[in-house]
Design a protein around this motif. Structure first.
Motif, PDB file in Angstrom:
ATOM      1  N   LYS A 162      38.700  48.907 100.861  1.00  0.00           N
ATOM      2  CA  LYS A 162      37.584  49.750 100.449  1.00  0.00           C
ATOM      3  C   LYS A 162      36.831  50.225 101.674  1.00  0.00           C
ATOM      4  O   LYS A 162      36.710  49.506 102.659  1.00  0.00           O
ATOM      5  CB  LYS A 162      36.622  48.954  99.571  1.00  0.00           C
TER       6      LYS A 162
ATOM      7  N   GLN B  66      31.819  52.704  99.914  1.00  0.00           N
ATOM      8  CA  GLN B  66      32.134  52.246  98.559  1.00  0.00           C
ATOM      9  C   GLN B  66      31.646  50.819  98.351  1.00  0.00           C
ATOM     10  O   GLN B  66      31.100  50.484  97.304  1.00  0.00           O
ATOM     11  CB  GLN B  66      33.639  52.333  98.310  1.00  0.00           C
ATOM     12  N   GLN B  67      31.824  49.960  99.351  1.00  0.00           N
ATOM     13  CA  GLN B  67      31.349  48.583  99.258  1.00  0.00           C
ATOM     14  C   GLN B  67      29.834  48.549  99.096  1.00  0.00           C
ATOM     15  O   GLN B  67      29.312  47.793  98.260  1.00  0.00           O
ATOM     16  CB  GLN B  67      31.739  47.792 100.499  1.00  0.00           C
TER      17      GLN B  67
ATOM     18  N   GLU C   5      27.902  50.941  97.902  1.00  0.00           N
ATOM     19  CA  GLU C   5      27.540  51.471  96.581  1.00  0.00           C
ATOM     20  C   GLU C   5      27.716  50.410  95.501  1.00  0.00           C
ATOM     21  O   GLU C   5      26.875  50.262  94.619  1.00  0.00           O
ATOM     22  CB  GLU C   5      28.366  52.716  96.265  1.00  0.00           C
ATOM     23  N   GLU C   6      28.807  49.655  95.581  1.00  0.00           N
ATOM     24  CA  GLU C   6      29.046  48.599  94.602  1.00  0.00           C
ATOM     25  C   GLU C   6      28.005  47.492  94.716  1.00  0.00           C
ATOM     26  O   GLU C   6      27.511  46.989  93.700  1.00  0.00           O
ATOM     27  CB  GLU C   6      30.453  48.037  94.772  1.00  0.00           C
ATOM     28  N   LEU C   7      27.672  47.115  95.935  1.00  0.00           N
ATOM     29  CA  LEU C   7      26.644  46.089  96.133  1.00  0.00           C
ATOM     30  C   LEU C   7      25.282  46.556  95.641  1.00  0.00           C
ATOM     31  O   LEU C   7      24.537  45.793  95.015  1.00  0.00           O
ATOM     32  CB  LEU C   7      26.559  45.696  97.618  1.00  0.00           C
TER      33      LEU C   7
ATOM     34  N   ALA D 277      24.721  48.780  93.288  1.00  0.00           N
ATOM     35  CA  ALA D 277      24.765  48.825  91.823  1.00  0.00           C
ATOM     36  C   ALA D 277      24.582  47.421  91.243  1.00  0.00           C
ATOM     37  O   ALA D 277      23.835  47.238  90.270  1.00  0.00           O
ATOM     38  CB  ALA D 277      26.083  49.432  91.356  1.00  0.00           C
ATOM     39  N   ALA D 278      25.226  46.430  91.841  1.00  0.00           N
ATOM     40  CA  ALA D 278      25.080  45.057  91.370  1.00  0.00           C
ATOM     41  C   ALA D 278      23.658  44.557  91.585  1.00  0.00           C
ATOM     42  O   ALA D 278      23.073  43.909  90.714  1.00  0.00           O
ATOM     43  CB  ALA D 278      26.077  44.144  92.094  1.00  0.00           C
TER      44      ALA D 278
ATOM     45  N   ASN E 172      20.948  46.407  91.773  1.00  0.00           N
ATOM     46  CA  ASN E 172      20.096  47.134  90.846  1.00  0.00           C
ATOM     47  C   ASN E 172      20.152  46.512  89.458  1.00  0.00           C
ATOM     48  O   ASN E 172      19.133  46.344  88.789  1.00  0.00           O
ATOM     49  CB  ASN E 172      20.519  48.600  90.800  1.00  0.00           C
TER      50      ASN E 172
END
Length: 61
Positions: free
Chosen positions: A19, A23-24, A26-28, A30-31, A33
């Motif tokens: 990744k 992207q990493q 963004e995923e972190l 989102a989690a 949030n």
């Protein structure tokens, strides 16, 4: 000459591609949030409306 290989974890074909940092992140985010939203809902339901002087990390006095 030999190439270094990075061992792959799991059998997921999507995991074969590393990744990107964006992207990493963004995923972190989102989690994080989602966790903060759950904490806020829990805080609101437990009477968190009564806020003290330490709400913003300040010290009383």
């Amino acid at each position: 000459m030999s190439e270094e290989t990075v061992p792959q974890q799991g059998g997921d074909p999507a995991a074969a591609q590393p990744k990107g940092l964006l992207q990493q992140m963004e995923e972190l985010m989102a989690a994080l949030n989602a966790d903060l939203s759950a904490l806020d809902a829990d805080f609101q339901s437990t009477g968190g409306a009564r806020r003290g002087p330490r709400e913003e990390g300040g010290m009383a006095g």
